[in-house]
Design a protein around this motif. Structure first.
Motif, PDB file in Angstrom:
ATOM      1  N   ALA A  41      -8.477  12.642  -3.338  1.00  6.48           N
ATOM      2  CA  ALA A  41      -7.973  12.882  -1.824  1.00  6.48           C
ATOM      3  C   ALA A  41      -7.277  11.429  -1.779  1.00  6.48           C
ATOM      4  O   ALA A  41      -6.118  11.496  -0.585  1.00  6.48           O
ATOM      5  CB  ALA A  41      -8.667  13.419  -0.464  1.00  6.48           C
ATOM      6  N   VAL A  42      -7.603  10.688  -1.798  1.00  6.60           N
ATOM      7  CA  VAL A  42      -6.998   9.314  -1.043  1.00  6.60           C
ATOM      8  C   VAL A  42      -5.813   8.995  -1.508  1.00  6.60           C
ATOM      9  O   VAL A  42      -4.771   8.333  -0.850  1.00  6.60           O
ATOM     10  CB  VAL A  42      -8.406   8.027  -1.058  1.00  6.60           C
ATOM     11  N   LYS A  43      -6.030   8.966  -2.595  1.00 10.00           N
ATOM     12  CA  LYS A  43      -4.810   9.060  -3.369  1.00 10.00           C
ATOM     13  C   LYS A  43      -3.662   9.707  -2.637  1.00 10.00           C
ATOM     14  O   LYS A  43      -2.488   9.095  -2.482  1.00 10.00           O
ATOM     15  CB  LYS A  43      -4.959   8.869  -5.088  1.00 10.00           C
ATOM     16  N   PHE A  44      -3.741  11.372  -2.889  1.00 13.85           N
ATOM     17  CA  PHE A  44      -3.015  12.345  -2.378  1.00 13.85           C
ATOM     18  C   PHE A  44      -2.223  11.327  -0.530  1.00 13.85           C
ATOM     19  O   PHE A  44      -0.777  11.163  -0.743  1.00 13.85           O
ATOM     20  CB  PHE A  44      -3.040  13.206  -2.541  1.00 13.85           C
ATOM     21  N   MET A  56      -4.508  20.060   2.072  1.00 17.58           N
ATOM     22  CA  MET A  56      -3.631  18.845   2.901  1.00 17.58           C
ATOM     23  C   MET A  56      -2.469  20.002   3.046  1.00 17.58           C
ATOM     24  O   MET A  56      -1.364  19.323   4.026  1.00 17.58           O
ATOM     25  CB  MET A  56      -4.127  17.822   1.453  1.00 17.58           C
ATOM     26  N   LYS A  57      -2.005  20.001   1.966  1.00 14.20           N
ATOM     27  CA  LYS A  57      -0.237  20.789   1.609  1.00 14.20           C
ATOM     28  C   LYS A  57      -1.063  22.459   2.900  1.00 14.20           C
ATOM     29  O   LYS A  57       0.571  22.614   3.397  1.00 14.20           O
ATOM     30  CB  LYS A  57      -0.038  21.473   0.784  1.00 14.20           C
ATOM     31  N   LEU A  73      -0.214   8.998   4.969  1.00  9.92           N
ATOM     32  CA  LEU A  73      -1.487   9.233   6.133  1.00  9.92           C
ATOM     33  C   LEU A  73      -2.250   7.989   6.671  1.00  9.92           C
ATOM     34  O   LEU A  73      -2.641   6.901   5.209  1.00  9.92           O
ATOM     35  CB  LEU A  73      -2.121  10.335   5.512  1.00  9.92           C
ATOM     36  N   HIS A  74      -2.555   7.950   7.322  1.00  8.32           N
ATOM     37  CA  HIS A  74      -3.551   6.659   7.816  1.00  8.32           C
ATOM     38  C   HIS A  74      -4.750   7.802   6.937  1.00  8.32           C
ATOM     39  O   HIS A  74      -5.291   8.893   7.379  1.00  8.32           O
ATOM     40  CB  HIS A  74      -3.848   6.402   9.355  1.00  8.32           C
ATOM     41  N   VAL A  75      -6.133   6.936   6.310  1.00  5.20           N
ATOM     42  CA  VAL A  75      -7.447   7.588   5.656  1.00  5.20           C
ATOM     43  C   VAL A  75      -8.490   6.855   5.823  1.00  5.20           C
ATOM     44  O   VAL A  75      -8.163   5.564   6.513  1.00  5.20           O
ATOM     45  CB  VAL A  75      -7.038   7.597   4.504  1.00  5.20           C
ATOM     46  N   THR A  76      -9.194   7.546   6.666  1.00  2.00           N
ATOM     47  CA  THR A  76     -10.717   6.447   6.995  1.00  2.00           C
ATOM     48  C   THR A  76     -11.908   7.480   5.146  1.00  2.00           C
ATOM     49  O   THR A  76     -11.811   8.808   5.773  1.00  2.00           O
ATOM     50  CB  THR A  76     -10.866   7.610   8.137  1.00  2.00           C
ATOM     51  N   LYS A  84       4.175  10.593  -8.523  1.00  2.00           N
ATOM     52  CA  LYS A  84       3.625   9.478  -7.734  1.00  2.00           C
ATOM     53  C   LYS A  84       2.673   8.631  -8.864  1.00  2.00           C
ATOM     54  O   LYS A  84       2.420   7.992  -8.056  1.00  2.00           O
ATOM     55  CB  LYS A  84       3.425   9.947  -6.857  1.00  2.00           C
ATOM     56  N   ASN A  85       2.985   9.261 -10.190  1.00  2.70           N
ATOM     57  CA  ASN A  85       2.260   8.173 -10.395  1.00  2.70           C
ATOM     58  C   ASN A  85      -0.060   8.685 -10.586  1.00  2.70           C
ATOM     59  O   ASN A  85      -0.387   7.368 -10.501  1.00  2.70           O
ATOM     60  CB  ASN A  85       2.358   7.202 -11.306  1.00  2.70           C
ATOM     61  N   ILE A  86       0.232   9.948 -10.012  1.00  5.13           N
ATOM     62  CA  ILE A  86      -1.622   9.648  -9.100  1.00  5.13           C
ATOM     63  C   ILE A  86      -2.393  10.768 -10.255  1.00  5.13           C
ATOM     64  O   ILE A  86      -1.815  11.692 -11.286  1.00  5.13           O
ATOM     65  CB  ILE A  86      -1.288  10.975  -8.490  1.00  5.13           C
ATOM     66  N   THR A  87      -3.556   9.975 -10.138  1.00  4.24           N
ATOM     67  CA  THR A  87      -4.436  10.565 -11.845  1.00  4.24           C
ATOM     68  C   THR A  87      -6.009   9.692 -10.774  1.00  4.24           C
ATOM     69  O   THR A  87      -6.426   9.832 -10.188  1.00  4.24           O
ATOM     70  CB  THR A  87      -4.498  10.039 -13.417  1.00  4.24           C
ATOM     71  N   CYS A  88      -6.985  10.740 -12.344  1.00  7.13           N
ATOM     72  CA  CYS A  88      -7.998  10.530 -11.983  1.00  7.13           C
ATOM     73  C   CYS A  88      -8.513   9.428 -11.982  1.00  7.13           C
ATOM     74  O   CYS A  88      -8.938   8.724 -12.926  1.00  7.13           O
ATOM     75  CB  CYS A  88      -8.939  11.583 -11.832  1.00  7.13           C
TER      76      CYS A  88
END
Length: 360
Positions: free
Chosen positions: A199-202, A174-175, A208-211, A319-323
């Motif tokens: 990936a959705v969370k990032f 993504m980067k 981003l607009h996510v599908t 951003k407090n992102i975890t699995c």
């Protein structure tokens, strides 16, 4: 090549597969002494990756038995070598897929150690001293400081463990494709599993607009309402796939099951890019016409370098992102692997290694 060297004097309890049945059983083995550049880590948690399943069953024909899997490791530093300046006793740390690299090539020197052609992995690899590497399904680990990252204090050690593989595996491409610098762009994520849900969370965190593109209509509610996806396409529905034609700027293919790429490529806009991070057992079908008539590109990506992995971990902290995880005890590893083979997990199993002392 040897399983150990004379420097392997530390007795460790863990779990290993001994043949292609993939059955995990208790296993006692030796780890090396903590060297000048090493840190010793008490392992608290270890995620179960689809790669673990492939290795224990020798799906790829490269397994060196006995194999102690696990490359999504979090724990506490208990000892540091004389040359170690980045870590101290008590630090919260993580170890992912990488155990060693040549340190001399252009990729090692540019913090892309994951693309070094001498890269060795956290398990089923050959370390610098010629010994076989054993992974995180164990009570402790000795790791070279170069391949250790710091875990932010605000993140739970169990739910952050899979970020060391699943997280960096989706963050890096993504980067690389500048998705993270493109708010408002449209990203399609093929597959909503361990990789896909991260990936959705990032993607949402970076605007981003996510599908989500999935074979399972039952996942639509979860994708939209809980994970925040903007749109959902059932890939087995020709009408939905046709309606999505040329609608996406990027595609991230996270699926590890065998599948053809052709009809997914039609979802990309002209000049769109698909990045493959899933690893099916068999070669993928890649029709030429969707590439040629859409000026589209298909590329692969494998985990990330250590600098990027630390960056990803810091982003997770901010951003407090975890699995999303399901914690299992060591005596449930075989059950978890069987369920993983059936995609029966939301979304990542994590072993509570601390329970090892009660079970061995």
């Amino acid at each position: 090549m040897a399983q150990t060297t004379p420097n392997h004097t530390q007795t460790v309890s863990g779990w290993a597969a001994h043949d292609s049945s993939g059955k995990i059983t208790p296993y006692v083995f030796k780890r090396r002494e903590n060297g000048p550049d090493d840190v010793t880590i008490e392992i608290l948690y270890c995620g179960i990756c689809h790669t673990d399943l492939h290795h224990v069953r020798n799906d790829w024909g490269i397994t060196m038995y006995p194999v102690v899997p696990g490359h999504e490791i979090t724990g506490l530093v208990t000892k540091v070598g004389t040359n170690v300046t980045r870590f101290k006793r008590g630090d919260r740390v993580g170890v992912g897929c990488l155990a060693a690299s040549c340190l001399e090539c252009e990729f090692c020197k540019s913090s892309q150690e994951n693309y070094c052609d001498q890269i060795q992995f956290t398990y089923n690899g050959i370390f610098w001293d010629g010994s076989i590497t054993y992974g995180g399904y164990s009570k402790m680990l000795v790791a070279d400081q170069r391949y250790v990252v710091r875990v932010p204090e605000n993140l739970p050690m169990d739910a952050v463990a899979p970020m060391l593989c699943a997280g960096i595996t989706v963050y890096s491409p993504m980067k690389d494709t500048k998705m993270l610098d493109s708010p408002g762009k449209k990203l399609g994520i093929i597959g909503l599993g361990g990789l896909g849900h991260v990936a959705v969370k990032f993607a949402k965190a970076f605007g981003l607009h996510v599908t989500i593109i999935s074979t399972s209509p039952a996942k639509e509610k979860e994708a939209k309402e809980r994970l925040g996806a903007d749109h959902f396409i059932v890939s087995s529905d020709p009408k939905q796939m046709k309606a999505g034609k040329r609608s996406l700027d990027f595609l991230l293919d996270t699926v590890s099951a065998n599948h053809s790429l052709g009809h997914y490529l039609e979802l990309l806009k002209v000049n769109g890019t698909m990045v493959i991070v899933g690893a099916p057992e068999k070669p993928m079908e890649l029709p030429s016409f969707p590439l040629i008539f859409g000026k589209r590109a298909v590329k692969g990506s494998m985990t990330g370098g250590m600098k990027e992995t630390q960056e990803m971990m810091d982003v997770c902290g901010k951003k407090n992102i975890t699995c999303d995880i399901e914690v299992v005890k060591p005596d449930q590893i075989n059950e978890a692997l069987d369920r993983l083979a059936k995609n029966d997990v939301r979304y990542r199993f994590v072993i509570d290694i601390a329970a090892i002392s009660q079970n061995l």
